[in-house]
Structure formats: C-alpha cells, structure tokens
Design a protein around this motif. Structure first.
Motif, short mmCIF file in Angstrom:
data_model
loop_
_atom_site.label_atom_id
_atom_site.label_comp_id
_atom_site.label_asym_id
_atom_site.label_seq_id
_atom_site.Cartn_x
_atom_site.Cartn_y
_atom_site.Cartn_z
N THR A 256 30.73 29.20 40.21
CA THR A 256 32.04 29.84 40.06
C THR A 256 31.98 31.14 39.29
N GLU A 257 31.20 31.12 38.22
CA GLU A 257 31.14 32.31 37.37
C GLU A 257 30.42 33.46 38.09
N ALA A 258 29.35 33.14 38.81
CA ALA A 258 28.64 34.20 39.56
C ALA A 258 29.58 34.81 40.60
N ARG A 259 30.37 33.96 41.22
CA ARG A 259 31.31 34.44 42.23
C ARG A 259 32.34 35.36 41.58
N GLN B 2 32.18 36.93 38.70
CA GLN B 2 31.62 38.11 38.05
C GLN B 2 31.04 39.10 39.06
N ALA B 3 30.62 38.63 40.22
CA ALA B 3 30.25 39.58 41.29
C ALA B 3 31.48 40.39 41.68
N ALA C 211 34.07 40.88 39.70
CA ALA C 211 34.40 41.73 38.53
C ALA C 211 33.51 42.98 38.52
N SER C 212 32.27 42.83 38.96
CA SER C 212 31.37 43.99 39.04
C SER C 212 31.89 44.98 40.07
N ALA D 148 34.84 46.72 38.62
CA ALA D 148 34.47 47.65 37.55
C ALA D 148 33.82 48.92 38.11
#
Lengths: 198, 202
Positions: free
Chosen positions: A27-30, A32-33, A35-36, A39
């Motif tokens: 979930t977090e990788a998904r 934060q990808a 979010a990247s 950004a």
C-alpha cells in the motif's frame, strides 16, 4: 492534473481486481509512487522548473522507453499544460531520434573495461534545438544519458546543465524525473505482463 | 551566479564490483546541515540521513526525496507476504550490476548475503555479471530483473511463467518487478550525481 493513481490508470486496474489486490500488499509503495508523481509534475511549488518543462522532459523520457500507453499519458499532460503543437512535435521527434538500446557505457579503466560497451552521446538535432530552446535541449541530452547509458555520467554532463541555466536544485529535480520515470514505466510494463497471467 | 560542479577530493576509484563498504562523493553541492529545515528533515525521513552527502543533495527537492524513500522502504522492508528479503535484494543487486552502479551493487550484494547466506553466489553475480548460473530460482529472478532493466524493456509473460515455475506466487512476482524497477530509479541517481570511492588501501 487529476490525482487518480496514474499506475493504476495506465494498467486499467479495476477496484477489487486481482492486480488491485496484489498492489494492495504494498500500500505504501503504491501511495508513495503516486506522491512522487505528484511532487514531480504537480507540486504546490514548481520552484525553478515550470510544469511545462517538467512534462516536456517526461514526455521525452518515456518516449525513449517506447511504452506507448505511458508515452500517450505524458504527451497528453504536456498538451494540457499548454504546450504549443510545435513543442509537442519537437518532443516527439526528439524522442524518436534518440531511441536506442541500453544500458551501454564504459567503466572506470580496469578489470571491468572488458565489459565496456561504448556508444553514442546523443545530441539534439539542429533543427529541433531552436524549438526546444537551450534549457530543454541541455535537459534532453542529459535525459538520454541517464536513461540509456547512465554509467557514462560525469561532472561534465552536469556542468552542461548548469551552463544552460539550470541550478543545482533544478538538476536534482530533473534527475529525479528521469529516474522516477525509469521506475514507473518498468512497474507498468512488469505488472502489465503479470496481469496477462492472472 | 551560475552554479558549478564539485571536484571530489583525491580518492581510490573502485574498478571492480565489490561487497566492500564504499563511500560516495557528490559532483554537486549538498545542502549544508545547518541549512536543513523541518521540511528537509521530513524529506530525509530518517534524521540520520542528514549525515549522508547523497541524501543532503537529494533533499534539495525534499518532497520527491521523501516519497522516493517511502516507496523504497515499502518495496524492500515490508515483511508482509511476497518475496523473501534476500531475493528482493538479489533483484536490486542484479539491476545494479547490469546498469553498472558499483556503489548500489555493493550495498545490495551485502544485504543479499546477509539475508541469504549465499556469499559465493552473490559474489559470482558481482564478478561475472548477470549471466551466471545461480540455480534456477535465482536465475529466474536475475533474468526478470535484467529484462526489466534493459531499454527497451523486454520483460514479458514468459518471465512471469518462469518465476511461477520457480514457486514465486503473484505477490512475490510483483516484488521482483518493483524491486528491479526501483533500482532503475536509484541507480540513475547514484551514477549521475556523484561517484563511488574505495576505502583507502592499508
């Protein structure tokens, strides 16, 4: 730009599908990808790099990878950011001209030199460069290096970006654009292949 | 005023892939520690990363660094389901070996050995490259990482089949994909913003 998860959208992942459940194990990788992506291409503060420049660089980088769905996404985002047709055409033409096979490049002289695969340092065509302007021309030449022969990188390549008017902080962001997209296109290609077997 | 690149101090350039602890010297100016704000520390995620020139350079774009770091941590450290840690590290090391990132390969080869205890096999990958025979399960993982690292990307359904035949489930296959893909992110930063340095001889 909408904030729908772009990898999900590029893969056509439906909620509750097998691929959705697999992505949910990270979930977090998904998140934060995504979010990247936000950004890099839709930050609250564009700092020294206009959104159109960010997306022109992105469209060129994904074009080098030859992944058509991803290329269409960034070409569409570039157009939506107000790029002229002349700029959009120049980006597409540059990507087509720059396409190659990687990774190639040379190692520091020594035992690994037997593995050297010397190859071209790509330069923007003289007819396209005036449309891109000096900043994007320098950026595209660096993106080609990062995508296809990153082990040939060196301070001289960075100095060319600085000389074209990019700051040190801009160069960090440009490098992140290339590197992030190298990741994103691979996740899309990889999970797309997995999806054919689910 | 136009920014300029840095000239690294005299150092020993590593000329082979190694599991030694290497240093990394930036070609662009990292932010000085005393200039780091709360937003920068949020981007660093772990405050101790302020000690690293690499992270203090990347923190010039703090939001991207923060998201990158959290992506990295979930792909490699999340213990739930998927691929054993050793093999996530193997995929990272294989991608780094093919791209030619001596620094990244050193770090992730060390991790691969720590978690797998297969020191000789990991060293063979470093010494001889991604074509080595490491047994079918590791061969399938290395081949998948290689196919994901080349441009154009050549990873396809046949790689998925081979991973499954090596008894990777779907979550494990997705971990191979994300681990190799992530190192195509990391390698490009490490290779292009600075250079590795070996510890001084003796």
């Amino acid at each position: 730009m909408s904030d729908i998860d772009v990898i999900d959208r590029l893969l056509g992942i439906a909620p509750g599908s097998a691929l959705d459940r697999i992505r949910a194990t990270r979930t977090e990788a998904r998140a934060q990808a995504q979010a990247s992506y936000r950004a890099l291409f839709n930050p609250d503060d564009m700092a020294g790099i206009a959104q159109q420049e960010r997306l022109a660089v992105a469209a060129f980088v994904v074009g080098l990878h030859g992944q058509s769905a991803v290329t269409e996404h960034y070409a569409g985002a570039l157009a939506a950011a107000g790029a002229t047709p002349a700029l959009a055409d120049a980006v597409a033409a540059a990507a087509k001209a720059a396409t190659g096979q990687g990774p190639y490049g040379s190692y520091p002289a020594g035992p690994l030199s037997v593995e050297d695969q010397p190859g071209a340092t790509w330069r923007v065509d003289g007819r396209i460069a005036p449309i891109l302007g000096p900043r994007l021309t320098a950026a595209f030449e660096h993106m080609h290096l990062l995508i296809l022969h990153p082990r040939d990188a060196g301070p001289t390549a960075l100095q060319a970006l600085l000389d074209a008017g990019w700051t040190t902080t801009d160069v960090v962001t440009l490098s992140q654009i290339a590197a992030f997209l190298a990741f994103q296109v691979r996740v899309v290609a990889g999970l797309g292949a997995l999806a054919t077997r689910l | 005023m136009t920014d300029t690149t840095l000239v690294p101090p005299p150092h020993v350039v590593p000329t082979v892939f190694t599991r030694d602890q290497l240093d990394w010297l930036p070609w662009l100016e990292p932010l000085p520690v005393e200039e780091l704000t709360d937003r920068h520390f949020a981007g660093l995620v772990d405050a101790s990363r302020a000690n690293s020139a690499y992270f203090r350079l990347l923190v010039r774009d703090p939001d991207v660094l923060g998201a990158r770091t959290r992506t990295d941590k979930d792909i490699f450290y999340n213990p739930e389901a998927g691929l054993p840690r050793a093999e996530r590290e193997l995929a990272a090391a294989a991608a780094s070996r093919l791209n030619g990132c001596i620094y990244c390969a050193s770090v992730h080869a060390r991790f691969a050995v720590t978690f797998s205890k297969r020191e000789a096999d990991v060293q063979k990958l470093l010494d001889d490259g991604v074509g080595v025979d490491l047994g079918e399960r590791w061969n399938a993982i290395v081949a998948a990482a290689v196919a994901l690292t080349t441009t154009p990307i050549t990873f396809g359904p046949a790689h998925v089949d081979r991973l499954r035949a090596a008894r990777l489930d779907d979550a494990a296959v997705a971990d191979v994909i994300q681990a190799a893909a992530f190192f195509n992110w990391a390698n490009r930063l490490m290779l292009s913003l600075g250079e590795p340095a070996s510890p001084p001889a003796g």
